[in-house]
Design a protein around this motif. Structure first.
Motif, PDB file in Angstrom:
ATOM      1  N   ALA A  31       0.933  -1.272   0.080  1.00  0.00           N
ATOM      2  CA  ALA A  31      -0.163  -0.024  -0.123  1.00  0.00           C
ATOM      3  C   ALA A  31       0.888   1.247  -0.024  1.00  0.00           C
ATOM      4  O   ALA A  31       0.540   2.115  -0.604  1.00  0.00           O
ATOM      5  CB  ALA A  31      -0.928  -0.216   1.131  1.00  0.00           C
ATOM      6  N   ILE A  45      -8.102   6.177   0.892  1.00  0.00           N
ATOM      7  CA  ILE A  45      -7.903   5.251   1.932  1.00  0.00           C
ATOM      8  C   ILE A  45      -9.288   5.179   2.715  1.00  0.00           C
ATOM      9  O   ILE A  45      -9.903   4.063   2.937  1.00  0.00           O
ATOM     10  CB  ILE A  45      -6.901   5.905   2.689  1.00  0.00           C
ATOM     11  N   LEU A 296      -6.441  -1.437  -0.817  1.00  0.00           N
ATOM     12  CA  LEU A 296      -5.864  -0.171  -1.452  1.00  0.00           C
ATOM     13  C   LEU A 296      -5.183  -0.487  -2.539  1.00  0.00           C
ATOM     14  O   LEU A 296      -5.458   0.071  -3.736  1.00  0.00           O
ATOM     15  CB  LEU A 296      -5.265   0.621  -0.276  1.00  0.00           C
TER      16      LEU A 296
END
Length: 435
Positions: A31, A45, A296
């Motif tokens: 991420a 996020i 993500l």
């Protein structure tokens, strides 16, 4: 290509876990790399967290509940009851163990069935003196049924929770659709397991070599109270949608009650049997950062256009009617799960279905559930399909039962296509009936 490269790199870290790197750290590194390279952005996020928080916390709560019950002797007690119900006949014991695995998967998630019940079953088989080929048949059966019958409730698989949350499917509606389908999946799984392993199942075994079920209970108070607590928890799930209460909150309350009972909080810890601190340390807390980090990275694939391409393919399937759309979607996400793991696949599939555009409502609903089925059953093609399977193989290896990838895939490639096809067809027929 950059988004794909970051995803592949992250997946390798999560699966290989070099130098003991946990899955949470692997996903976090991926991420951070995605953010640094501009594959995703900081404002993604909150969007991703809104998708995964309920599913992640529910999963952690269920595993905590499973660990407390395991320490109390709940699953060992159940396994011994099944073994005694087999009355010394191997052909009777096999379906009973498969049934137990299916029930545990339904109520305690597939990870609970695979990681907690399997070692108990293995220890029981050793006590009965089963030869290695017979033990393999029962262990593989437990592992298979844990995934293929993790369909009936939202809480039966982390994949189910992610999809239900993403599309706003109430617990009750999900159960109405998927419980009958899960029964079909269970029957198809048992049929394939029986055909594949029938020659390895012993004709008889000595029941007297087993302990009495009551001897497995280590914490009588926790064991007795777990029944009404679990009953109330299941009933509350069906009301959660109407009351707009997240299932993670209900699961967390149940886990907290079990913790208080196990720790004998009202007595200052006196009389406590279950090691509460160890149970909490063994809970899968890394799944929280894993979910945020991994999803993500997956969200970056959407921004890179992968889900647009997949949505076009799904629209082609949808144009050929409900049955083709159901079977096609299920097999597509099953293959993706087998190659790239079911956790990212369920979100990729959900995003693609969301981006399909205008399709008939009934077909869209079928594809949503087919995505879940593909991501629940598809991992049985390969060990890479789910983290639970990789952990399951690791746990078995520590117990002395080594199952090679070749052995696993030989069974998976033979049995999974039939189970998947029958389950998807059952879904299509059941949705037509409900309509």
């Amino acid at each position: 290509m950059l988004a794909v490269a970051v995803f592949v790199f992250t997946l390798v870290l999560v699966i290989a876990q070099p130098r003991g790197l946990g899955i949470g750290w692997g996903a976090t590194i991926g991420a951070v790399l995605a953010l640094a390279l501009g594959v995703v952005h900081l404002d993604n996020i909150p969007t991703v967290w809104a998708i995964v928080w309920n599913a992640t916390l529910t999963f952690v709560g269920l595993i905590v509940i499973s660990l407390f019950l395991d320490e109390a002797g709940f699953f060992h007690w159940a396994a011994l009851h099944m073994a005694r119900a087999g009355r010394g006949r191997g052909g009777r014991l096999f379906p009973l163990i498969i049934l137990l695995g299916g029930l545990v998967a339904a109520f305690f998630a597939n990870d609970g069935a695979a990681l907690i019940l399997t070692p108990i079953v293995l220890a029981m088989l050793v006590a009965l003196g089963f030869r290695p080929s017979a033990a393999l048949a029962f262990v593989m059966g437990t592992g298979f049924i844990a995934d293929t019958t993790s369909l009936p409730f939202v809480i039966s698989n982390l994949v189910n929770i992610v999809s239900a949350d993403f599309f706003g499917i109430p617990f009750r509606r999900y159960a109405i659709v998927m419980t009958p389908v899960d029964i079909v999946a269970g029957l198809a799984t048992f049929a394939m397991l029986w055909l594949y392993y029938r020659r390895d199942i012993p004709q008889s075994y000595d029941v007297t070599r087993l302990d009495e079920p009551r001897s497995a209970v280590k914490d009588a108070l926790l064991f007795r109270l777990s029944w009404p607590i679990l009953g109330l928890l299941l009933a509350s799930y069906f009301l959660a949608g109407r009351l707009h209460v997240p299932v993670s909150l209900l699961t967390g309350i149940a886990a907290l009650i079990l913790l208080l009972v196990a720790g004998r909080v009202w007595a200052g810890g006196r009389g406590a049997v279950v090691p509460v601190g160890r149970v909490l340390r063994e809970a899968p807390w890394q799944i929280v950062v894993f979910s945020l980090g991994m999803y993500l990275v997956v969200y970056g694939l959407r921004d890179a256009g992968l889900t647009v391409w997949l949505a076009r393919l799904l629209r082609v399937l949808a144009a050929h009617g409900l049955l083709v759309a159901t079977v096609g979607t299920g097999f597509l996400t099953a293959l993706l799960s087998a190659i790239m793991n079911n956790m990212p696949t369920v979100l990729i599939g959900s995003l693609a279905i969301h981006d399909m555009g205008t399709v008939p409502a009934a077909t869209r609903e079928a594809m949503i559930y087919a995505n879940v089925i593909g991501c629940d059953i598809g991992p049985k093609f390969t060990p890479l399909g789910s983290l639970a399977t990789l952990l399951w193989l690791h746990v078995l290896a520590r117990k002395g039962e080594v199952i090679s990838w070749k052995t696993y895939m030989r069974a998976g490639l033979v049995m999974t296509p039939f189970i998947l096809l029958v389950t998807l067809v059952a879904l299509a027929l059941w949705l037509r009936y409900l309509a």
